[in-house]
Design an enzyme around this catalytic site. Structure first.
Site, PDB file in Angstrom:
ATOM      1  N   ALA A  47       2.348  -2.782  -0.420  1.00  0.00           N
ATOM      2  CA  ALA A  47       2.438  -3.759   0.674  1.00  0.00           C
ATOM      3  C   ALA A  47       2.561  -3.134   2.073  1.00  0.00           C
ATOM      4  O   ALA A  47       1.750  -3.431   2.968  1.00  0.00           O
ATOM      5  CB  ALA A  47       3.597  -4.715   0.388  1.00  0.00           C
ATOM      6  N   ARG A  88      -6.598  -8.843   0.601  1.00  0.00           N
ATOM      7  CA  ARG A  88      -5.635  -9.014  -0.493  1.00  0.00           C
ATOM      8  C   ARG A  88      -4.661 -10.125  -0.090  1.00  0.00           C
ATOM      9  O   ARG A  88      -4.109 -10.085   1.012  1.00  0.00           O
ATOM     10  CB  ARG A  88      -4.897  -7.695  -0.795  1.00  0.00           C
ATOM     11  CG  ARG A  88      -5.858  -6.576  -1.203  1.00  0.00           C
ATOM     12  CD  ARG A  88      -5.129  -5.426  -1.864  1.00  0.00           C
ATOM     13  NE  ARG A  88      -4.631  -5.788  -3.172  1.00  0.00           N
ATOM     14  CZ  ARG A  88      -3.801  -5.023  -3.888  1.00  0.00           C
ATOM     15  NH1 ARG A  88      -3.369  -3.880  -3.394  1.00  0.00           N
ATOM     16  NH2 ARG A  88      -3.400  -5.391  -5.081  1.00  0.00           N
ATOM     17  N   GLN A 195      -0.321   2.177 -11.705  1.00  0.00           N
ATOM     18  CA  GLN A 195       0.306   2.756 -10.501  1.00  0.00           C
ATOM     19  C   GLN A 195       1.538   3.582 -10.863  1.00  0.00           C
ATOM     20  O   GLN A 195       1.903   4.509 -10.145  1.00  0.00           O
ATOM     21  CB  GLN A 195       0.710   1.642  -9.525  1.00  0.00           C
ATOM     22  CG  GLN A 195      -0.454   0.967  -8.813  1.00  0.00           C
ATOM     23  CD  GLN A 195      -0.916  -0.265  -9.551  1.00  0.00           C
ATOM     24  OE1 GLN A 195      -0.729  -0.386 -10.768  1.00  0.00           O
ATOM     25  NE2 GLN A 195      -1.542  -1.186  -8.839  1.00  0.00           N
ATOM     26  N   ASP A 236       6.203  -7.311  -2.815  1.00  0.00           N
ATOM     27  CA  ASP A 236       5.034  -7.615  -1.983  1.00  0.00           C
ATOM     28  C   ASP A 236       5.276  -8.801  -1.074  1.00  0.00           C
ATOM     29  O   ASP A 236       4.657  -8.931  -0.021  1.00  0.00           O
ATOM     30  CB  ASP A 236       3.806  -7.878  -2.855  1.00  0.00           C
ATOM     31  CG  ASP A 236       3.251  -6.573  -3.373  1.00  0.00           C
ATOM     32  OD1 ASP A 236       3.780  -6.077  -4.386  1.00  0.00           O
ATOM     33  OD2 ASP A 236       2.324  -6.039  -2.749  1.00  0.00           O
ATOM     34  N   LYS A 247       4.419  -6.312  -8.405  1.00  0.00           N
ATOM     35  CA  LYS A 247       3.400  -5.954  -9.396  1.00  0.00           C
ATOM     36  C   LYS A 247       3.609  -6.665 -10.731  1.00  0.00           C
ATOM     37  O   LYS A 247       4.739  -6.803 -11.189  1.00  0.00           O
ATOM     38  CB  LYS A 247       3.427  -4.429  -9.574  1.00  0.00           C
ATOM     39  CG  LYS A 247       2.452  -3.850 -10.555  1.00  0.00           C
ATOM     40  CD  LYS A 247       1.025  -4.279 -10.321  1.00  0.00           C
ATOM     41  CE  LYS A 247       0.494  -4.034  -8.935  1.00  0.00           C
ATOM     42  NZ  LYS A 247      -0.761  -4.772  -8.639  1.00  0.00           N
TER      43      LYS A 247
HETATM   44  O1  MRU Z   1      -1.600  -3.667  -6.290  1.00  0.00           O
HETATM   45  P1  MRU Z   1      -0.703  -2.721  -5.546  1.00  0.00           P
HETATM   46  O2  MRU Z   1      -0.767  -1.332  -6.076  1.00  0.00           O
HETATM   47  O3  MRU Z   1      -0.938  -2.797  -4.051  1.00  0.00           O
HETATM   48  O4  MRU Z   1       0.757  -3.264  -5.818  1.00  0.00           O
HETATM   49  C1  MRU Z   1       1.843  -2.575  -5.270  1.00  0.00           C
HETATM   50  C2  MRU Z   1       3.150  -3.159  -5.642  1.00  0.00           C
HETATM   51  O5  MRU Z   1       3.250  -4.143  -6.326  1.00  0.00           O
HETATM   52  C3  MRU Z   1       4.351  -2.498  -5.047  1.00  0.00           C
HETATM   53  O6  MRU Z   1       5.422  -2.543  -5.930  1.00  0.00           O
HETATM   54  C4  MRU Z   1       4.731  -3.235  -3.763  1.00  0.00           C
HETATM   55  O7  MRU Z   1       3.629  -3.344  -2.926  1.00  0.00           O
HETATM   56  C5  MRU Z   1       5.837  -2.587  -3.065  1.00  0.00           C
HETATM   57  S1  MRU Z   1       5.297  -1.130  -2.266  1.00  0.00           S
HETATM   58  C6  MRU Z   1       6.553  -0.497  -1.364  1.00  0.00           C
END
Ligand code: MRU
Length: 488
Positions: A47, A88, A195, A236, A247
């Site tokens: 995010a 997104r 991830q 997010d 996530k």
């Molecule tokens: O799809 P992504 O990889 O962008 O999702 C990321 C996440 O869900 C993270 O946990 C979230 O963005 C927090 S990042 C500090």
């Protein structure tokens, strides 16, 4: 230091996260449509990192614009902002950063376009450096919640890669490691885009932080074995009532943590809080390509004809969150309890609801619902015995009158006294300690003294456990989500 997003020689440089962990490739970007594409395809993700990259995308749009008037420049930027915002939908930091960039231009129609271009670059740089500072502050606050020798579990990647640097959840991990408090980190691999295994494990290897990778489906088992002391994830988008989108799989981890009496913490900067939505119900959940689920690392593992549902995020209800760590301190939503390992409180020990918050009356089940299948064979030892079914399922009723719906100005938030160990902070406004068992003398005494006024806030240099901040940085008026503590 890992720097996934930076400005160099008049262009944006991104560390291509789709290539990790096997290759470290940096890519240079000079046009906003390419930046939008990089966000959409996860070259940059997480995010806060998305927000920073989009801000520099606006800088690139301003530099590419031939506009000589303020109105023409604004029109060009609006097109870029729209395009970047469409990449997104779930992470609010993207919209927060774009809004901040737009306001630089809207604020002053008398500034010539050439100067506005410079101001936009300054603003994007400020967003980047503020995020970095917020992550370090968050790490320091969050580390106070980590007990000595902790075994911490995290999901997805909320690390340096997902931010301007240092990380949110992984910032807490870094800070706890620097303070010698961390025994090890359990890393969920985080299907389907991995991830956790590709990015979080990569960061932990780089930092020399002890960790073990597990498949997502192993999280419950390691918790049951008593090998997890706390969970920390990123976010997010956090709704006004504390519901948190993160996530996909985060919700499952939170439910598992509640079942096993393990504290579940969310670490996120104020820019991740979206006070415009009262609850997580209206958060738009991104759905991604079916191929992510039908295959692993480009290899097909399911029939091409199988229909797929691939939500990239889920929403964890505030009731399952023990506390939210921001750069401004540690906030405990009133609906959340802070369970301590193996000591989940029975219904009678539920913290007093804040005034105006109604919780459904609960009665202790006369008999453990699992008695027939209990593996311990000893109801008194049953791990689920003391946790009310409503808490286990995460369905503890929260009043629709959660304080986000009332004016924060009607009463100022009450700050709680800092505790020696934040992890065992008493329910704000409660005079009883969570260490006390429901029938203990301390608890009974506390119940008798519920009419006593709350203790005055103590002066301390340690981060304070407070409610939501009165104001956020940037444009989001976090004050509307201020809540007040119970006066019990
Ligand atoms: O799809 P992504 O990889 O962008 O999702 C990321 C996440 O869900 C993270 O946990 C979230 O963005 C927090 S990042 C500090």
């Amino acid at each position: 230091m890992i720097a996934p997003v930076r400005w160099e020689d008049g262009g944006l440089v991104l560390l291509d996260q789709t290539k990790l962990p096997t290759e470290e490739v940096e890519r240079a970007y000079t046009s906003w449509p390419d930046v939008a594409d990089a966000i959409r395809t996860l070259v940059v993700r997480g995010a806060p990192a998305i927000g920073v990259a989009a801000a520099f995308g606006v800088v690139l749009a301003a530099r590419a614009s031939r506009a000589t008037t303020h109105a023409a420049l604004l029109a060009d930027l609006e097109e870029a902002i729209k395009g970047l915002a469409a990449t997104r939908p779930t992470a609010v930091n993207l919209f927060w950063a774009l809004d901040r960039m737009r306001r630089v231009v809207v604020a002053d129609a008398d500034v010539p376009p050439a100067r506005l271009r410079d101001r936009l670059l300054d603003e994007a740089q400020a967003i980047l450096s503020e995020d970095l500072a917020a992550n370090r502050a968050m790490g320091a606050h969050g580390a106070t919640l980590v007990p000595d020798g902790a075994r911490l579990l995290t999901h997805c990647n909320a690390g340096a890669l997902a931010t301007a640097g240092y990380g949110t959840a992984l910032g807490v991990i870094r800070a706890a490691h620097e303070r010698g408090k961390l025994a090890m980190v359990w890393v969920d691999e985080t299907r389907p885009v991995m991830q956790g295994s590709r990015l979080t494990a990569w960061e932990l290897v780089k930092e020399g932080i002890p960790h073990r990778l597990i498949s997502d489906v192993a999280a419950g088992f390691v918790m049951k074995r008593g090998e997890v002391d706390l969970v920390v994830t990123g976010a997010d988008r956090i709704a006004a009532n504390g519901d948190t989108a993160n996530k996909i799989g985060t919700y499952s981890v939170a439910v598992l943590a509640r079942h096993h009496g393990i504290p579940f913490y969310v670490a996120a900067p104020s820019s991740t809080i979206d006070p415009s939505i009262p609850s997580g119900d209206t958060i738009v959940i991104e759905e991604r390509d079916a191929a992510e689920v039908r295959g692993v690392a480009g290899r097909q593992t399911a029939p091409a004809a199988s229909p797929v549902f691939n939500p990239a995020f889920d929403v964890t209800p505030a009731a399952l969150i023990s506390a939210i760590i921001t750069e401004r301190g540690v906030f405990r939503p009133p609906s959340a309890r802070s369970p301590r390992r193996g000591r989940a409180s029975p219904p009678t020990a539920t913290p007093p609801a804040p005034a105006g918050i109604t919780t459904a009356p609960r009665t202790r089940p006369s008999r453990c619902a699992r008695a027939a299948t209990c593996s311990t064979g000893r109801p008194s030892r049953c791990p689920s015995r003391s946790i009310p079914p409503s808490s286990r399922s995460g369905s503890r009723p929260i009043s629709p009158r959660w304080p986000s719906t009332r004016s924060p100005r009607s009463r100022p938030p009450i700050r709680t006294r800092p505790r020696r160990r934040s992890i065992s902070s008493a329910w704000p406004g409660s005079s009883s300690s969570p260490r006390a068992s429901p029938g203990s003398r301390r608890t009974r005494a506390a119940r008798r003294s519920t009419s006593a006024p709350p203790p005055p806030p103590a002066r301390s240099t340690r981060p304070r456990c407070t409610w939501w901040p009165a104001r956020s940085r940037g444009s989001i008026p976090v004050s509307i989500i201020s809540v007040r503590a119970t006066s019990a």
